[in-house]
Design a protein around this motif. Structure first.
Motif, PDB file in Angstrom:
ATOM      1  N   GLY A 119      48.999   8.901  64.312  1.00 27.19           N
ATOM      2  CA  GLY A 119      49.076  10.356  63.998  1.00 27.19           C
ATOM      3  C   GLY A 119      50.593  10.524  63.162  1.00 27.19           C
ATOM      4  N   ILE A 120      51.470   9.905  63.384  1.00 19.97           N
ATOM      5  CA  ILE A 120      52.817  10.135  62.632  1.00 19.97           C
ATOM      6  C   ILE A 120      52.535   9.744  61.367  1.00 19.97           C
ATOM      7  CG2 ILE A 120      54.099   8.019  63.340  1.00 19.97           C
ATOM      8  CD1 ILE A 120      55.434  11.782  62.897  1.00 19.97           C
ATOM      9  N   ALA A 121      51.838   8.573  60.940  1.00 23.24           N
ATOM     10  CA  ALA A 121      51.549   8.221  59.456  1.00 23.24           C
ATOM     11  C   ALA A 121      50.668   9.372  58.781  1.00 23.24           C
ATOM     12  CB  ALA A 121      50.835   7.014  59.491  1.00 23.24           C
ATOM     13  N   ALA A 122      49.791  10.011  59.448  1.00 21.68           N
ATOM     14  CA  ALA A 122      49.037  11.139  58.921  1.00 21.68           C
ATOM     15  C   ALA A 122      50.098  12.353  58.629  1.00 21.68           C
ATOM     16  CB  ALA A 122      47.930  11.397  59.775  1.00 21.68           C
ATOM     17  N   ILE A 123      51.118  12.480  59.336  1.00 20.60           N
ATOM     18  CA  ILE A 123      52.184  13.540  58.973  1.00 20.60           C
ATOM     19  C   ILE A 123      53.040  13.189  57.821  1.00 20.60           C
ATOM     20  CG2 ILE A 123      53.903  14.913  59.960  1.00 20.60           C
ATOM     21  CD1 ILE A 123      52.337  14.606  62.627  1.00 20.60           C
ATOM     22  N   THR A 124      53.408  11.828  57.782  1.00 19.42           N
ATOM     23  CA  THR A 124      54.384  11.306  56.967  1.00 19.42           C
ATOM     24  C   THR A 124      54.013  11.183  55.654  1.00 19.42           C
ATOM     25  OG1 THR A 124      55.565  10.432  58.828  1.00 19.42           O
ATOM     26  CG2 THR A 124      56.062   9.659  56.653  1.00 19.42           C
ATOM     27  N   VAL A 125      52.793  10.408  55.420  1.00 23.24           N
ATOM     28  CA  VAL A 125      52.325   9.944  54.108  1.00 23.24           C
ATOM     29  C   VAL A 125      52.142  11.371  53.241  1.00 23.24           C
ATOM     30  CG1 VAL A 125      50.441   8.714  53.039  1.00 23.24           C
ATOM     31  CG2 VAL A 125      51.579   7.914  54.905  1.00 23.24           C
ATOM     32  N   PRO A 126      51.258  12.162  53.817  1.00 22.26           N
ATOM     33  CA  PRO A 126      50.933  13.392  52.768  1.00 22.26           C
ATOM     34  C   PRO A 126      52.427  13.892  52.253  1.00 22.26           C
ATOM     35  CG  PRO A 126      50.158  13.891  54.956  1.00 22.26           C
ATOM     36  CD  PRO A 126      50.595  12.331  55.051  1.00 22.26           C
ATOM     37  N   LEU A 146      43.858  12.974  58.732  1.00 23.42           N
ATOM     38  CA  LEU A 146      44.300  14.197  57.857  1.00 23.42           C
ATOM     39  C   LEU A 146      42.995  14.681  57.172  1.00 23.42           C
ATOM     40  CD1 LEU A 146      46.858  15.608  56.411  1.00 23.42           C
ATOM     41  CD2 LEU A 146      46.601  14.004  54.699  1.00 23.42           C
ATOM     42  N   THR A 147      42.979  16.127  57.012  1.00 28.67           N
ATOM     43  CA  THR A 147      41.831  16.532  56.235  1.00 28.67           C
ATOM     44  C   THR A 147      42.247  17.464  55.189  1.00 28.67           C
ATOM     45  OG1 THR A 147      41.424  18.051  58.017  1.00 28.67           O
ATOM     46  CG2 THR A 147      39.985  16.352  58.131  1.00 28.67           C
ATOM     47  N   ARG A 155      44.744  12.463  45.669  1.00 28.62           N
ATOM     48  CA  ARG A 155      46.149  12.236  45.406  1.00 28.62           C
ATOM     49  C   ARG A 155      46.737  11.563  46.322  1.00 28.62           C
ATOM     50  NH1 ARG A 155      49.624  17.759  44.057  1.00 28.62           N
ATOM     51  NH2 ARG A 155      51.690  16.412  44.190  1.00 28.62           N
ATOM     52  N   ILE A 156      46.735  11.997  47.697  1.00 26.55           N
ATOM     53  CA  ILE A 156      47.405  11.048  48.652  1.00 26.55           C
ATOM     54  C   ILE A 156      46.988   9.666  48.717  1.00 26.55           C
ATOM     55  CG2 ILE A 156      47.753  11.092  51.184  1.00 26.55           C
ATOM     56  CD1 ILE A 156      47.510  14.390  50.843  1.00 26.55           C
ATOM     57  N   HIS A 213      48.103   7.003  45.873  1.00 19.21           N
ATOM     58  CA  HIS A 213      49.542   6.476  45.932  1.00 19.21           C
ATOM     59  C   HIS A 213      50.097   6.385  46.950  1.00 19.21           C
ATOM     60  CE1 HIS A 213      49.241   7.479  41.546  1.00 19.21           C
ATOM     61  NE2 HIS A 213      48.755   8.635  41.861  1.00 19.21           N
ATOM     62  N   GLU A 214      50.474   7.378  47.734  1.00 17.37           N
ATOM     63  CA  GLU A 214      51.386   6.858  49.240  1.00 17.37           C
ATOM     64  C   GLU A 214      50.674   6.288  50.153  1.00 17.37           C
ATOM     65  OE1 GLU A 214      51.664   9.456  47.051  1.00 17.37           O
ATOM     66  OE2 GLU A 214      53.812   9.351  46.468  1.00 17.37           O
ATOM     67  N   PHE A 215      49.170   6.371  50.199  1.00 13.58           N
ATOM     68  CA  PHE A 215      48.376   5.921  51.261  1.00 13.58           C
ATOM     69  C   PHE A 215      48.381   4.419  51.055  1.00 13.58           C
ATOM     70  CE2 PHE A 215      44.157   4.693  53.218  1.00 13.58           C
ATOM     71  CZ  PHE A 215      44.321   5.003  54.194  1.00 13.58           C
TER      72      PHE A 215
END
Ligand SMILES: *Cc1c(COP(=O)(O)O)cnc(C)c1O
Length: 387
Positions: free
Chosen positions: A82-89, A217-218, A226-227, A230-232
């Motif tokens: 879950g924290i990756a779904a918050i951090t990455v975007p 993440l939706t 876009r997410i 690159h970052e994903f």
């Protein structure tokens, strides 16, 4: 789209895998190509190609379709937590010099993200009490790029008026993002209220069995691409196909589990409120909850997570009560089959404990799938032995 269709059929092309009812776990890191032309095309746009499982994987894509549809979103990404779904975007959409307006006291690792991690890269955060939309509006600066919400919060249950915040952000071209773990898409659909990005810890209700750590993440296809591009791909935050399969299985019973948790919570709270030792109960659908009206307006139901305080409690009494529970387990997390308790004092060192600090008095309980009477008996005997 019908929820039954989403949970039982959407994304499942069964004729591609022997008409099996349960989808296969495509446990493969890479995928082959017959021609260089096809290979080149996949390498050019990994978002549209099944090339490598750090990006796209067929088992994950079944899950993504279902999660996007549940939120009424164009697309979804699934992460290793879950924290990756918050951090990455946030890493994807903000840059050095940008500013975030966040609600105060979001999830503990989200606070650390803002205070310890993003600050190193020149991204600053202002925390405000989001129960009043005016506080959010007043904290906006010319360089504000993101408004970060968590409604309800999972310790204080504070809410934000999602429609009002989304309207303010849209006027100023600011992205809005919410942690919707508490409600899941079944009880709150922030995208329909104008929020841009919805993150969730799928470790909680979506997984539902305390056996997988994952995040969702939706959002719009443009933002998700876009997410992803690159970052994903660069952070390697992907979920394993096996964990994705467990989440698909979790989704099949999500409505049943959520409803059961909601219904049992009402019974537990009714019992707690008549107990002479119980002081305050915090739960968005409780009659006495300060923001109940807003809760009923923007949520279709309420999760099984709530907090309460005990009359005349000291740190010793709170510990004695929690130590005496026989069936309600002491552990972090929530959203699984098992009921859990976590006293705020578990996160406070004895020397820092402040009897006057209302947050230190809170005991957070998560109500799982056990029989209500079984849980009430446990709470009753623990209160008796502590006082
Ligand atoms: C658990 C949780 C998270 C983090 O999710 P993980 O899957 O543990 O990384 C984020 N927000 C809330 C509200 C949570 O409860």
């Amino acid at each position: 789209m019908d929820i039954s269709y989403i949970l039982n059929e959407l994304g499942e092309e069964r004729d591609q895998y022997f008409n099996a009812v349960a989808p296969p776990i495509i446990q493969s890191s890479n995928f082959t190509f017959k021609t260089v032309a096809g290979f080149r095309e996949a390498l050019t746009d990994e978002f549209e190609a099944t090339l490598y499982s750090r990006g796209q994987n067929p088992t994950l894509n079944i899950l993504r379709k279902k999660l996007a549809a549940l939120d009424g979103a164009e697309d979804a990404l699934v992460f290793g937590s879950g924290i990756a779904a918050i951090t990455v975007p946030i890493l994807a959409l903000l840059k050095h010099g940008d500013h975030i307006v966040s609600i105060e006291n979001p999830y503990s690792w989200t606070i650390k993200l803002f205070n310890n991690f993003l600050s190193k890269y020149g991204i600053s955060t202002t925390f405000v009490d989001g129960t009043d939309t005016a506080n959010i509006e007043q904290a906006i600066q010319p360089n504000t790029r993101l408004i970060y919400l968590e409604s309800p919060n999972t310790f204080s249950y504070d809410l934000q008026d999602l429609t009002a915040v989304a309207a303010i952000a849209k006027q100023r071209n600011i992205i809005t993002m919410i942690d919707n773990s508490y409600c899941t898409p079944l009880y709150q659909q922030p995208i329909k209220l104008g929020i841009d990005l919805v993150a969730q810890s799928a470790t909680k209700y979506i997984g539902g069995h305390s056996d997988v750590v994952a995040g969702v993440l939706t959002g719009s296809k443009a933002l998700i691409k876009r997410i992803f591009d690159h970052e994903f791909l660069n952070t390697g935050a992907a979920l394993s196909p096996h964990s994705a399969w467990l989440l698909i299985r979790g989704l099949r019973t999500l409505p049943l589990r959520l409803e059961r948790s909601f219904e049992t919570t009402k019974k537990i709270i009714t019992w707690l409120k008549q107990h002479p030792r119980v002081d305050q109960v915090l739960w968005p659908f409780d009659e006495e909850f300060a923001q109940r009206e807003l809760a009923e307006q923007q949520m279709q139901g309420c999760g099984g997570l709530f907090s309460f305080t005990l009359k005349g409690a000291s740190i010793e009494k709170i510990e004695a009560f929690c130590n005496s529970l026989k069936h309600v387990l002491m552990a972090v997390s929530w959203g699984g089959h098992e009921s859990l308790i976590i006293p705020a004092v578990a996160g406070v060192s004895i020397k820092d404990y402040d009897k006057q600090n209302p947050r230190h008095q809170l005991i957070r309980m998560y109500v799982g799938l056990e029989e209500p009477d079984y849980l009430i008996k446990d709470l009753e005997q623990a209160l008796k032995s502590a006082f």
